[in-house]
Enzyme design. Structure first.
Site: not given
Ligand code: A3P
Length: 381
Positions: A116, A118-119, A136, A232, A275, A319-320
């Site tokens: 969503s 969160t990172t 986390e 993913r 988001y 999401s790193t």
């Molecule tokens: P997608 O997998 O659809 O690309 P979380 O960290 O909660 O798991 O969320 C992951 C989602 O945050 C990812 O979605 C990713 O695209 C989005 N995200 C991470 N860094 C981002 C950024 N710099 N700009 C926009 N979205 C980002």
């Protein structure tokens, strides 16, 4: 026995005489010398010996002190460093101790369903110099889940109450456990935050443990989340991650208690952040976020990518790589033409929470709004 040659200075015939001391002091001297002369000779001899001993002692003393001083001065810097380190450790301990003792401090919890954003929210918060979250922890949501098992509607709860373990001792122990993990796994900060998405399944309980908590609940279009999880291969316990229907259904089940918990603690404790709005209109949404947190907003939070290495990013988190990039919009709609049509048709039934959260489950090419000037400027670059 001591023997020495002394010079008789004040006698008539100045010449060397032999003086020997034993237990009973006696002298071998010519009879021609007067008694005064003998006394004077003895006196001078004792005096010189005493001076010699004293001077030797002083020399030895000065030498020893110099040796010690030279050795000491060589390590003076080290010693100062050690002292500084010890003092720092002491201060540090005190600070850490008070931070991991104080359940009344302002703690920030970020969560929601995985994928969503969160990172991204964590990194935006950590771009602020006063806030540190860290990766986390996993153990915090696990502990919260265990607590709900212990105190759930089973006969164990009555045993715990009877034994005096629940509710207060258990709550206190859990609060300390959670706080200690949060404080000690991230760098020192004025405000600590935690990002364990599933911890927000227990919003009301977290609020009970930490009365001054601030909760940020991330919400995202369920179809985008499902697409992210399936493509993913994001493993989530209890989810069949190759089945869109299962993921959409479970998303709706799991987001419900988070949303309800957020409403029940009230808007000064829990803030919902979408988001889509965060990435499209980061200026107004981060300002709203920091107003809610009661922490002064700084423009740095719009440039999380510049601060990304200031705090640890776990290589185990999916999401790193993504959060190292500046804000982007690609993830908003990439699901649109990739989820099977028959699944899309059933979304309103599979994920009824979508409507409640402000998404139209029948619109398969939604517009989430226009980007703000800041985002447009970034897109032009
Ligand atoms: P997608 O997998 O659809 O690309 P979380 O960290 O909660 O798991 O969320 C992951 C989602 O945050 C990812 O979605 C990713 O695209 C989005 N995200 C991470 N860094 C981002 C950024 N710099 N700009 C926009 N979205 C980002």
């Amino acid at each position: 026995m001591i023997s020495a040659t002394a010079k008789v200075m004040d006698c008539q015939n100045t010449r060397d005489i032999r003086v020997s001391t034993h237990r009973h002091f006696h002298l071998r001297i010519p009879r021609t010398y007067s008694t005064n002369c003998i006394h004077s000779t003895l006196h001078s001899f004792e005096m010189y010996t005493a001076y010699a001993v004293r001077i030797s002692l002083v020399i030895v003393g000065i030498f020893s002190v110099s040796v010690v001083f030279i050795a000491f001065s060589r390590h003076l810097e080290d010693i100062k460093g050690v002292k500084r380190y010890l003092r720092y450790r002491k201060d540090d301990d005190i600070m850490q101790k008070s931070a991991d003792d104080d359940v009344d401090q302002k703690l920030i919890f970020v969560g929601g369903m995985p994928r969503s954003g969160t990172t991204l929210m964590r990194k935006m918060l950590e771009s602020h110099m006063d806030i540190r979250c860290g990766p986390e922890t996993h153990v915090i949501p696990d502990m919260l889940r265990l607590e709900s098992e212990w105190t759930g509607p089973t006969h164990l709860m009555s045993k715990l109450v009877e034994a005096g373990v629940a509710p207060r001792p258990l709550d206190r122990a859990l609060a300390k456990f959670i706080l200690s993990i949060i404080v000690h796994h991230a760098p020192e900060a004025k405000y600590y935050c935690n990002k364990d998405p599933y911890a927000l399944g227990r919003i009301e309980y977290l609020h009970k443990l930490f009365p001054n908590i601030k909760i940020v609940l991330m919400i995202r279009d369920a179809r985008a989340i499902a697409h992210s999880i399936v493509t993913r291969k994001v493993s989530i316990a209890g989810y069949n991650i190759s089945d869109y229907r299962d993921v959409l259904f479970k998303w709706s089940e799991d987001i419900r208690p988070m949303y309800q918990g957020c409403l029940s603690v009230g808007s000064d404790v829990c803030l919902i952040v979408h988001y889509e709005q965060l990435v499209l209109r980061p200026v107004e949404n981060t300002k709203r976020l920091f107003e809610f947190l009661e922490i002064p907003w700084t423009p740095e939070v719009l440039h999380h990518e510049k601060h990304v290495n200031e705090t640890h990013l776990s290589s185990c988190e999916m999401s790193t790589d993504q959060v190292q990039r500046p804000l982007y919009l690609d993830a908003l709609t990439k699901w649109c033409d990739e989820i099977p049509k028959d699944v899309l048709r059933d979304v309103p039934y599979l994920a009824p929470m979508m409507r409640l959260l402000g998404y139209d489950p029948t619109d398969n090419h939604p517009s989430y709004g226009e980007p703000d000037d800041f985002v447009l400027g970034k897109l032009k670059l």
